[in-house]
Enzyme design. Structure first.
Site, PDB file in Angstrom:
ATOM      1  N   GLY A  11       0.842  -1.204   0.000  1.00 37.91           N
ATOM      2  CA  GLY A  11       0.000   0.000   0.000  1.00 37.91           C
ATOM      3  C   GLY A  11       0.870   1.244   0.000  1.00 37.91           C
ATOM      4  O   GLY A  11       0.523   2.279   0.577  1.00 37.91           O
ATOM      5  N   GLY A  14      -0.413   4.743  -0.755  1.00 36.60           N
ATOM      6  CA  GLY A  14      -1.544   5.229   0.029  1.00 36.60           C
ATOM      7  C   GLY A  14      -1.116   6.332   0.979  1.00 36.60           C
ATOM      8  O   GLY A  14       0.051   6.712   1.029  1.00 36.60           O
ATOM      9  N   GLY A  17       1.335   5.105   3.663  1.00 34.92           N
ATOM     10  CA  GLY A  17       2.602   4.859   2.962  1.00 34.92           C
ATOM     11  C   GLY A  17       3.379   6.148   2.729  1.00 34.92           C
ATOM     12  O   GLY A  17       4.595   6.206   2.928  1.00 34.92           O
ATOM     13  N   ASP A 161      -2.948   2.934  19.344  1.00 33.85           N
ATOM     14  CA  ASP A 161      -3.852   2.943  20.497  1.00 33.85           C
ATOM     15  C   ASP A 161      -3.062   3.218  21.775  1.00 33.85           C
ATOM     16  O   ASP A 161      -3.475   3.991  22.633  1.00 33.85           O
ATOM     17  CB  ASP A 161      -4.576   1.592  20.596  1.00 33.85           C
ATOM     18  CG  ASP A 161      -5.183   1.205  19.261  1.00 33.85           C
ATOM     19  OD1 ASP A 161      -6.094   1.909  18.816  1.00 33.85           O
ATOM     20  OD2 ASP A 161      -4.717   0.234  18.642  1.00 33.85           O
ATOM     21  N   HIS A 189      -7.232  -4.091  17.598  1.00 35.16           N
ATOM     22  CA  HIS A 189      -7.128  -2.700  17.142  1.00 35.16           C
ATOM     23  C   HIS A 189      -8.484  -2.304  16.572  1.00 35.16           C
ATOM     24  O   HIS A 189      -8.728  -2.374  15.376  1.00 35.16           O
ATOM     25  CB  HIS A 189      -6.029  -2.533  16.091  1.00 35.16           C
ATOM     26  CG  HIS A 189      -6.081  -1.183  15.424  1.00 35.16           C
ATOM     27  ND1 HIS A 189      -5.805  -0.018  16.082  1.00 35.16           N
ATOM     28  CD2 HIS A 189      -6.396  -0.816  14.171  1.00 35.16           C
ATOM     29  CE1 HIS A 189      -5.957   1.009  15.267  1.00 35.16           C
ATOM     30  NE2 HIS A 189      -6.321   0.548  14.095  1.00 35.16           N
TER      31      HIS A 189
HETATM   32  P1  NDP Z   1      -4.399   4.349   4.232  1.00 35.26           P
HETATM   33  O1  NDP Z   1      -2.973   4.382   3.855  1.00 35.26           O
HETATM   34  O2  NDP Z   1      -4.994   5.519   4.913  1.00 35.26           O
HETATM   35  O3  NDP Z   1      -4.716   3.083   5.162  1.00 35.26           O
HETATM   36  C1  NDP Z   1      -4.202   1.800   4.866  1.00 35.26           C
HETATM   37  C2  NDP Z   1      -4.731   0.800   5.850  1.00 35.26           C
HETATM   38  O4  NDP Z   1      -4.282   1.082   7.149  1.00 35.26           O
HETATM   39  C3  NDP Z   1      -6.257   0.737   5.929  1.00 35.26           C
HETATM   40  O5  NDP Z   1      -6.634  -0.627   6.006  1.00 35.26           O
HETATM   41  C4  NDP Z   1      -6.539   1.446   7.214  1.00 35.26           C
HETATM   42  O6  NDP Z   1      -7.722   0.966   7.826  1.00 35.26           O
HETATM   43  C5  NDP Z   1      -5.369   0.966   8.026  1.00 35.26           C
HETATM   44  N1  NDP Z   1      -5.169   1.614   9.300  1.00 35.26           N
HETATM   45  C6  NDP Z   1      -4.771   0.993  10.417  1.00 35.26           C
HETATM   46  N2  NDP Z   1      -4.711   1.798  11.436  1.00 35.26           N
HETATM   47  C7  NDP Z   1      -5.075   2.982  10.984  1.00 35.26           C
HETATM   48  C8  NDP Z   1      -5.229   4.227  11.596  1.00 35.26           C
HETATM   49  N3  NDP Z   1      -5.026   4.413  12.859  1.00 35.26           N
HETATM   50  N4  NDP Z   1      -5.619   5.258  10.846  1.00 35.26           N
HETATM   51  C9  NDP Z   1      -5.844   5.084   9.563  1.00 35.26           C
HETATM   52  N5  NDP Z   1      -5.734   3.912   8.936  1.00 35.26           N
HETATM   53  C10 NDP Z   1      -5.358   2.880   9.640  1.00 35.26           C
HETATM   54  O7  NDP Z   1      -5.282   3.988   2.975  1.00 35.26           O
HETATM   55  P2  NDP Z   1      -5.177   4.478   1.487  1.00 35.26           P
HETATM   56  O8  NDP Z   1      -6.452   4.040   0.866  1.00 35.26           O
HETATM   57  O9  NDP Z   1      -4.675   5.852   1.373  1.00 35.26           O
HETATM   58  O10 NDP Z   1      -4.010   3.571   0.929  1.00 35.26           O
HETATM   59  C11 NDP Z   1      -4.075   2.200   0.826  1.00 35.26           C
HETATM   60  C12 NDP Z   1      -3.220   1.804  -0.339  1.00 35.26           C
HETATM   61  O11 NDP Z   1      -3.115   0.406  -0.308  1.00 35.26           O
HETATM   62  C13 NDP Z   1      -3.811   2.199  -1.686  1.00 35.26           C
HETATM   63  O12 NDP Z   1      -2.792   2.864  -2.404  1.00 35.26           O
HETATM   64  C14 NDP Z   1      -4.163   0.865  -2.327  1.00 35.26           C
HETATM   65  O13 NDP Z   1      -3.925   0.877  -3.719  1.00 35.26           O
HETATM   66  C15 NDP Z   1      -3.208  -0.050  -1.647  1.00 35.26           C
HETATM   67  N6  NDP Z   1      -3.542  -1.456  -1.566  1.00 35.26           N
HETATM   68  C16 NDP Z   1      -2.494  -2.274  -1.772  1.00 35.26           C
HETATM   69  C17 NDP Z   1      -2.642  -3.603  -1.699  1.00 35.26           C
HETATM   70  C18 NDP Z   1      -1.470  -4.409  -1.984  1.00 35.26           C
HETATM   71  O14 NDP Z   1      -0.354  -3.877  -1.874  1.00 35.26           O
HETATM   72  N7  NDP Z   1      -1.648  -5.645  -2.332  1.00 35.26           N
HETATM   73  C19 NDP Z   1      -3.926  -4.224  -1.374  1.00 35.26           C
HETATM   74  C20 NDP Z   1      -4.970  -3.276  -1.124  1.00 35.26           C
HETATM   75  C21 NDP Z   1      -4.751  -1.933  -1.203  1.00 35.26           C
HETATM   76  P3  NDP Z   1      -9.147   1.680   7.626  1.00 35.26           P
HETATM   77  O15 NDP Z   1      -9.586   1.338   6.231  1.00 35.26           O
HETATM   78  O16 NDP Z   1      -9.959   1.032   8.694  1.00 35.26           O
HETATM   79  O17 NDP Z   1      -8.914   3.155   7.825  1.00 35.26           O
END
Ligand code: NDP
Length: 328
Positions: A11, A14, A17, A161, A189
């Protein structure tokens, strides 16, 4: 000079990231003397891969002395090849009309695939941190999908947390955050986790006595820590990212470099202690030394705590039951 280590981040394009990679490359996670090779995974979609390219260009433009190499890929087997550390951030977010159960299943597929890839290609002593939600269950799935790796290599992030629990207590008491020791956050979590301050000291004084306000602890503090993520979404219009990345750095740094006797919270596979069934990935207090974590044992669990700990455990059991069929 030290040989570079390989750090996989999923990710990678994201928002977490984006707040994470630059700090890893600057040495904040593994030390200012430890070169790193970043191995970044993103979804195969054009948009995700393009965004990843942009992040890699920016990493290049920082000219980090410790950044010894970079790989961007859509293949977990490339991202995890010989990896010494993996931060599994990428996960499927909940979409409109999606049930909790659907989310669980979508993520189970991702973490089964990634667990298998880790099993096949990662360094045998890899340290894995799952951040993507539902983090504890995703970590459990990856662990079960990687039978040739030691179970203790798989952890989930409870550190955000934990840090929230510290900060809220520091604010309440007007004491510096680093004067607080022995905080514990039990469980999942999720808003069900249980911040337990019964053993906590603040500048050497027992926290419950210093706070002297049990109603605040039970009715304000515990829910506030639990619902902090939602409060941030409400305020920012986006989920927490910098603080989540910061917690991931704290978790990995402490695991790799040690805590000097300080307690921190990690989601780790249970050994059956505290009435938590074997292998459930559950937040418990640990200390870290020599690249290993060790749980704090023998803490007394009173009736209030038992109830809180069972509540968050039951949520984890339900999540596990939901994915049982997929794990075979
Ligand atoms: P984020 O980077 O904001 O979040 C990523 C993950 O972290 C989510 O599951 C989110 O959960 C979790 N998370 C855990 N703790 C926290 C916290 N305290 N606050 C916020 N998030 C938390 O998401 P984006 O959508 O910006 O980015 C995700 C990226 O992952 C995208 O670029 C997507 O393409 C990629 N992706 C990659 C995969 C892979 O590499 N195979 C698979 C799936 C997605 P929550 O949703 O509950 O906020």
């Amino acid at each position: 000079a030290k040989a570079p280590v390989r750090v996989a981040v999923t990710g990678a394009a994201g928002q977490i990231g984006y707040a994470l990679l630059f700090r890893i490359a600057s040495g904040e996670m593994l030390g200012k003397d430890q070169p790193v090779i970043l191995q970044m995974l993103e979804l195969p979609m054009e948009k995700a891969q393009q965004a990843l390219k942009g992040v890699m260009m920016e990493l290049e433009d920082c000219a980090f002395p410790l950044l010894a190499g970079m790989v961007g890929t859509d293949d977990p087997r490339v991202a995890f090849k010989d990896a010494d550390y993996a931060l599994l951030v990428g996960a499927r977010p909940r979409g409109p009309g999606m049930e909790r159960k659907d989310l669980l299943m979508e993520n189970a597929k991702i973490f089964i695939e990634q667990g298998k890839a880790l099993n096949d290609v990662a360094a045998r002593n890899i340290k894995v941190l799952v951040v993507g939600n539902p983090a504890n269950t995703n970590a459990y799935i990856a662990m079960k999908s990687a039978p040739s790796l030691p179970k203790e290599n798989f952890t989930a992030m409870l550190r955000l947390d934990h840090n929230r629990a510290l900060s809220q207590l520091a604010t309440k008491t007007g004491k510096p955050v680093d004067s607080i020791e022995k905080m514990v956050v039990w469980g999942n979590h999720s808003p069900t986790m249980y911040p337990d301050y019964r053993f906590t000291t603040i500048a050497g004084q027992a926290a419950p006595a210093l706070v002297n306000d049990e109603a605040w602890y039970k009715n304000e503090y515990i829910p506030k820590v639990g619902k902090r993520g939602a409060a941030i979404i409400e305020a920012r219009g986006l989920s927490s990212a910098a603080s989540a990345a910061n917690a991931a750095i704290d978790h990995m740094r402490d695991w790799a470099l040690g805590t000097n006797g300080k307690w921190v919270t990690m989601g780790i596979p249970s050994d059956g202690s505290y009435g938590i069934p074997q292998d459930v990935i559950y937040g418990v207090p640990v200390t870290c030394a020599n690249g290993k974590y060790e749980r704090i044992t023998g803490l007394e669990i009173d009736a209030f705590s038992r109830e809180k700990m069972d509540f968050t455990l039951n949520e984890l059991k339900e999540e596990q039951d939901g994915v049982k069929a997929l794990l075979g």
